[in-house]
Design a protein around this motif. Structure first.
Motif, PDB file in Angstrom:
ATOM      1  N   GLN A  89       0.176  -1.476   0.110  1.00  0.00           N
ATOM      2  CA  GLN A  89       0.109   0.005   0.141  1.00  0.00           C
ATOM      3  C   GLN A  89       0.989   1.258   0.301  1.00  0.00           C
ATOM      4  OE1 GLN A  89      -0.541  -2.522   2.690  1.00  0.00           O
ATOM      5  NE2 GLN A  89      -1.561  -1.645   4.716  1.00  0.00           N
ATOM      6  N   ASP A  90       2.024   0.952   0.610  1.00  0.00           N
ATOM      7  CA  ASP A  90       2.606   2.210   0.636  1.00  0.00           C
ATOM      8  C   ASP A  90       3.612   2.900  -0.674  1.00  0.00           C
ATOM      9  OD1 ASP A  90       3.019   3.004   3.164  1.00  0.00           O
ATOM     10  OD2 ASP A  90       4.571   1.007   3.267  1.00  0.00           O
ATOM     11  N   ILE A  91       3.612   1.340  -1.584  1.00  0.00           N
ATOM     12  CA  ILE A  91       3.922   1.363  -3.473  1.00  0.00           C
ATOM     13  C   ILE A  91       3.423   2.128  -3.292  1.00  0.00           C
ATOM     14  CG2 ILE A  91       5.492   0.355  -4.867  1.00  0.00           C
ATOM     15  CD1 ILE A  91       6.430  -1.628  -2.573  1.00  0.00           C
ATOM     16  N   ARG A  92       2.242   1.515  -3.548  1.00  0.00           N
ATOM     17  CA  ARG A  92       0.534   2.301  -4.503  1.00  0.00           C
ATOM     18  C   ARG A  92       0.461   3.953  -4.233  1.00  0.00           C
ATOM     19  NH1 ARG A  92      -4.017  -0.917  -2.348  1.00  0.00           N
ATOM     20  NH2 ARG A  92      -2.800  -2.597  -3.314  1.00  0.00           N
ATOM     21  N   GLU A  93       0.872   3.947  -2.848  1.00  0.00           N
ATOM     22  CA  GLU A  93       0.430   5.680  -3.169  1.00  0.00           C
ATOM     23  C   GLU A  93       1.730   6.351  -3.364  1.00  0.00           C
ATOM     24  OE1 GLU A  93       1.091   8.948   1.250  1.00  0.00           O
ATOM     25  OE2 GLU A  93       2.306   6.813   1.082  1.00  0.00           O
ATOM     26  N   LEU A  94       3.497   5.634  -3.499  1.00  0.00           N
ATOM     27  CA  LEU A  94       3.815   6.410  -4.190  1.00  0.00           C
ATOM     28  C   LEU A  94       4.064   6.552  -5.528  1.00  0.00           C
ATOM     29  CD1 LEU A  94       6.933   4.410  -2.391  1.00  0.00           C
ATOM     30  CD2 LEU A  94       6.441   6.602  -2.209  1.00  0.00           C
ATOM     31  N   ALA A  95       3.053   5.700  -5.901  1.00  0.00           N
ATOM     32  CA  ALA A  95       2.453   5.083  -7.773  1.00  0.00           C
ATOM     33  C   ALA A  95       1.686   6.221  -8.308  1.00  0.00           C
ATOM     34  CB  ALA A  95       2.473   3.242  -8.090  1.00  0.00           C
ATOM     35  N   GLN A  96       1.150   6.675  -7.723  1.00  0.00           N
ATOM     36  CA  GLN A  96      -0.055   7.476  -7.895  1.00  0.00           C
ATOM     37  C   GLN A  96       0.291   8.593  -7.536  1.00  0.00           C
ATOM     38  OE1 GLN A  96      -2.875   6.502  -5.136  1.00  0.00           O
ATOM     39  NE2 GLN A  96      -3.570   4.756  -5.980  1.00  0.00           N
ATOM     40  N   PHE A  97       1.466   8.916  -6.812  1.00  0.00           N
ATOM     41  CA  PHE A  97       1.879  10.540  -7.202  1.00  0.00           C
ATOM     42  C   PHE A  97       2.741  11.101  -7.774  1.00  0.00           C
ATOM     43  CE2 PHE A  97       4.979  14.177  -5.601  1.00  0.00           C
ATOM     44  CZ  PHE A  97       4.189  14.131  -4.460  1.00  0.00           C
ATOM     45  N   GLN A  98       2.202  12.356  -7.770  1.00  0.00           N
ATOM     46  CA  GLN A  98       2.515  12.493  -9.639  1.00  0.00           C
ATOM     47  C   GLN A  98       2.473  14.605  -8.877  1.00  0.00           C
ATOM     48  OE1 GLN A  98       0.996  13.428 -13.497  1.00  0.00           O
ATOM     49  NE2 GLN A  98      -0.561  11.588 -13.197  1.00  0.00           N
ATOM     50  N   CYS A  99       3.744  14.966  -9.507  1.00  0.00           N
ATOM     51  CA  CYS A  99       4.228  15.994  -9.750  1.00  0.00           C
ATOM     52  C   CYS A  99       4.065  17.257 -10.684  1.00  0.00           C
ATOM     53  CB  CYS A  99       5.324  16.190  -8.196  1.00  0.00           C
ATOM     54  SG  CYS A  99       5.777  17.751  -8.190  1.00  0.00           S
TER      55      CYS A  99
END
Ligand SMILES: [Zn+2]
Length: 388
Positions: free
Chosen positions: A5-15
């Motif tokens: 779930q941590d990796i999922r959060e990272l995967a969704q991140f965009q800047c």
């Protein structure tokens, strides 16, 4: 430790500004025996990212994060037991720090619109674990074992035989007491087997290794539930009351490693065979991308030598190999991806697809270092599926 779930959060991140930082530190590599150098290399990576930011002014807000990472990198040393990953974007107030098993291929630093996830494939691909259940007539002790650590989790004590009023009458009562002990032991073994089934059912443990004395096994084994038995990787001889965590690791790690290797090989063999028969296997990047978009993929097989540039459509998410300026699906302008693996891993994690990672494997190398095991094939009719 990093969880899916941590990796999922990272995967969704965009800047949008492109100041998403991904820093990885691998304490030692087999090729580099000098620990000192790894720590120096890590600092240099951060410093050169700082220079880049200062030079072209892009991702200016990354500066504060880079300073903070540099401070941390200065305290790192090459002989620490764990690898480290930091994901940061001060523009959005994002900062995550993780300790990782030391399985990265090296240290790295990236500044981009998204986080660099590819190094995590080696971690995800080795998140193979088992419950080691130590059992005798009096107790059960459970350890969680991964390729990198062993952690004590729980203990169950057998209920002590109750002493009735008839104690002390020899003969008949001695026999009675003995039967009582047998009954209690059986009751305890049943309770342990029941607990293992519960661990499996609730997803706590997908694999088991039993540790016991030789004479205990025939007493305990008949109580195991059939699907716990199917996920029993092996049995090791251990003294359940006194075994230390280190002894558990020593005995059980070989069983776990072998099981993982066998599974990786079996899945790859299955995929290659199925792909040849036009069945539930996809090989090569083009085919795998299509299967991912069709939602067919059950497991993504990635070789460590996989490398591909591609484009992503910011409008519909379509991925394509190479450098096409327009999305083939919707016509929107595409965005270049220097490493397609990042997006593949993000998609896999977001969709609950298993990632199996192969290191120096010639079989997967031959098919372009990427393949997939499919749940189904959308281009086949039901009858064709039944026939295969
Ligand atoms: Zn599109």
């Amino acid at each position: 430790m990093i969880r899916r779930q941590d990796i999922r959060e990272l995967a969704q991140f965009q800047c949008g500004e492109g100041s998403a930082l991904s820093f990885y530190f691998q304490p030692r590599t087999p090729l580099n025996k000098s620990h000192r150098e790894e720590a120096i290399l890590a600092k240099d990576l951060v410093r050169s990212a700082l220079r880049e930011v200062d030079k072209n002014g892009k991702g200016k807000s990354a500066r504060a994060d880079l300073d903070r990472i540099l401070e941390i990198a200065e305290r790192l040393h090459g002989n620490q037991a764990r690898a480290k990953a930091i994901f940061a974007c001060s523009q959005q107030g994002f900062w995550r720090e993780y300790d990782l098993p030391p399985r990265l291929s090296g240290s790295s630093m990236a500044v981009n619109q998204r986080f660099h996830l590819r190094p995590l494939a080696a971690i995800l691909g080795t998140l193979y674990s088992a419950s080691v259940v130590l059992v005798d007539r009096k107790q059960m002790r459970r350890f969680a074992l991964t390729l990198d650590e062993v952690v004590p989790r729980e203990e169950i004590k057998a209920e002590l035989p109750r002493r009735g009023r008839s104690d002390g009458f020899a003969g008949y009562d001695a026999g009675h007491a003995q039967r009582h002990v047998e009954h209690e032991a059986m009751h305890h073994f049943k309770a342990v087997a029941e607990r293992m089934k519960e661990l499996y059912d609730t997803g706590v443990s997908a694999n088991f290794i039993v540790g016991c004395r030789d004479e205990t096994w025939p007493e305990f084994e008949p109580h195991l539930h059939s699907y716990v038995r199917q996920h029993l990787l092996g049995r090791v001889v251990l003294e359940p009351s006194t075994a230390t965590a280190e002894q558990v690791r020593e005995k059980a790690l070989g069983v776990l490693t072998e099981a993982r290797t066998n599974r990786c090989e079996a899945v790859l063999r299955e995929v290659l065979g199925q792909a040849q028969r036009n069945g539930r296997g996809a090989v090569g990047l083009k085919r795998v991308l299509r299967s991912l978009e069709a939602g067919e993929v059950q497991a993504l097989l990635l070789g460590d030598r996989f490398s591909a540039v591609g484009v992503e459509c910011p409008n519909c998410g379509h991925l394509e190999l190479g450098t096409k300026p327009e999305c083939a699906a919707c016509g929107h302008a595409t965005r270049e991806l220097s490493d397609l693996a990042d997006r593949l891993i993000a998609i896999a994690v977001a969709n609950g697809i298993d990632i199996i990672y192969y290191e120096q494997d010639t079989e997967i190398d031959r098919v372009g270092n990427i393949a997939a095991l499919l749940r189904f094939r959308s281009d086949q009719s039901t009858t064709a599926k039944l026939a295969s």
